[in-house]
Design an enzyme around this catalytic site. Structure first.
Site, mmCIF file in Angstrom:
data_model
loop_
_atom_site.group_PDB
_atom_site.id
_atom_site.type_symbol
_atom_site.label_atom_id
_atom_site.label_comp_id
_atom_site.label_asym_id
_atom_site.label_seq_id
_atom_site.Cartn_x
_atom_site.Cartn_y
_atom_site.Cartn_z
ATOM 1 N N ASN A 30 -46.542 -63.755 -33.786
ATOM 2 C CA ASN A 30 -45.835 -64.685 -34.401
ATOM 3 C C ASN A 30 -46.473 -65.720 -35.178
ATOM 4 O O ASN A 30 -47.245 -66.542 -34.555
ATOM 5 C CB ASN A 30 -44.912 -65.138 -33.077
ATOM 6 N N LYS A 33 -46.023 -69.475 -34.118
ATOM 7 C CA LYS A 33 -46.713 -69.768 -32.964
ATOM 8 C C LYS A 33 -48.345 -69.784 -33.355
ATOM 9 O O LYS A 33 -49.127 -70.738 -32.866
ATOM 10 C CB LYS A 33 -46.953 -68.626 -31.831
ATOM 11 N N ASP A 89 -46.396 -67.317 -23.928
ATOM 12 C CA ASP A 89 -44.976 -66.536 -23.766
ATOM 13 C C ASP A 89 -44.032 -67.687 -23.520
ATOM 14 O O ASP A 89 -44.395 -68.642 -22.875
ATOM 15 C CB ASP A 89 -44.909 -65.455 -22.746
ATOM 16 N N PHE A 180 -39.758 -72.972 -36.453
ATOM 17 C CA PHE A 180 -39.435 -71.555 -36.308
ATOM 18 C C PHE A 180 -38.590 -71.359 -35.279
ATOM 19 O O PHE A 180 -38.243 -72.295 -34.457
ATOM 20 C CB PHE A 180 -40.596 -70.775 -36.124
ATOM 21 N N GLY A 181 -38.085 -69.912 -35.212
ATOM 22 C CA GLY A 181 -37.458 -69.661 -33.933
ATOM 23 C C GLY A 181 -35.936 -70.539 -33.926
ATOM 24 O O GLY A 181 -35.108 -70.654 -34.831
ATOM 25 N N HIS A 208 -43.129 -78.177 -25.736
ATOM 26 C CA HIS A 208 -43.509 -77.516 -24.550
ATOM 27 C C HIS A 208 -44.937 -76.930 -24.669
ATOM 28 O O HIS A 208 -45.698 -76.847 -23.699
ATOM 29 C CB HIS A 208 -42.558 -76.308 -24.312
ATOM 30 N N ARG A 209 -45.112 -76.372 -26.064
ATOM 31 C CA ARG A 209 -46.567 -75.882 -26.278
ATOM 32 C C ARG A 209 -47.565 -76.900 -26.079
ATOM 33 O O ARG A 209 -48.722 -76.773 -25.603
ATOM 34 C CB ARG A 209 -46.517 -75.392 -27.649
#
Ligand code: IMP
Length: 221
Positions: A30, A33, A89, A180-181, A208-209
């Site tokens: 991805n 990411k 993930d 993204f996403g 969150h990352r």
């Protein structure tokens, strides 16, 4: 952070393994990411190389938890490359939908066109979330959170896990085209911009990352 099964059976907790400077595989295909993880790794003397650059196959993510999918991606990449590998993930958990799409976040974007190869359509996926919320009526809670599970695996099979999250609200229509996403429909708590509108440097402070990364950095560097 310990993995889910560590400690079961009365084993003493193991020391967290340190990551030494050198090559680290980013076990993801991805691009969004990979870009974010490269940015987050910049200060640590690590040489990131992506699974795509190494021509590693994309594993089937058939786990039913963030833990399981992060682990299988990291372990496969470490095994095939002979290098430590980091996998992420992650997913969007919408409270009014029982935390769906959760571990199936990427699957909600799968499009099977009549002709041509299958692909992912994030606007369709965001529309699906919005449609399911709309079915619940105008007063439905729009609270959601992103989860990120990082798994760091070594070629000898050792794995460490780190989890992060960020709370927010979903907006419609989507706004912004950075990120993204599902970024364009997610406004983190206390902010007015969506992740799709926000300066990436700011997203890297609060996402969150970033939360999972802070835990990883404290533990392994
Ligand atoms: P997976 O971890 O590869 O299964 O995919 C998780 C999916 O969650 C991604 O493909 C994105 O659609 C979504 N996701 C994860 N993190 C973010 C983010 O930071 N912003 C927007 N969407 C995200």
């Amino acid at each position: 952070m310990s993995g889910p099964e560590e400690g079961i059976g009365g084993d003493a907790p193991q020391a967290i393994r340190k990551l030494t400077p050198g090559k680290l595989v980013i076990a993801s295909h991805n691009e969004g990411k990979v870009r974010e993880i490269r940015e987050l790794l910049k200060p640590f003397g690590i040489e990131p190389v992506s699974a795509k650059e190494l021509d590693l196959p994309e594993p089937v993510e058939n786990g039913t938890t963030f833990y399981a999918n992060a682990e299988l991606k990291a372990m496969q990449a470490a095994d095939l490359s002979g290098l430590p590998a980091l996998a992420d993930d992650s997913g969007l958990c919408v409270e009014a939908l029982g935390n769906a799409p959760g571990v199936y976040t990427a699957d909600w974007a799968e499009r099977q066109p009549v002709e041509g190869p299958p692909g992912r359509d994030w606007y369709m996926a965001m529309g699906k979330v919005e449609g399911k919320l709309a079915e619940k009526g105008p007063d439905v809670s729009r609270s959601a959170h992103f989860v990120c599970m990082l798994a760091l695996a070594w070629p000898d099979g050792h794995v460490e896990w780190f989890e992060g999250s960020v709370e927010g609200q979903l907006v419609w229509p989507p706004r912004g085209n950075v990120g993204f996403g599902y970024d364009p429909m997610f406004v983190p708590l206390g902010e007015s911009e969506t992740f799709g509108e926000m300066d990436p440097a700011k997203k890297h402070e609060i996402s969150h990352r970033a939360d999972a990364f802070r835990k990883l950095v404290d533990a392994v560097f």
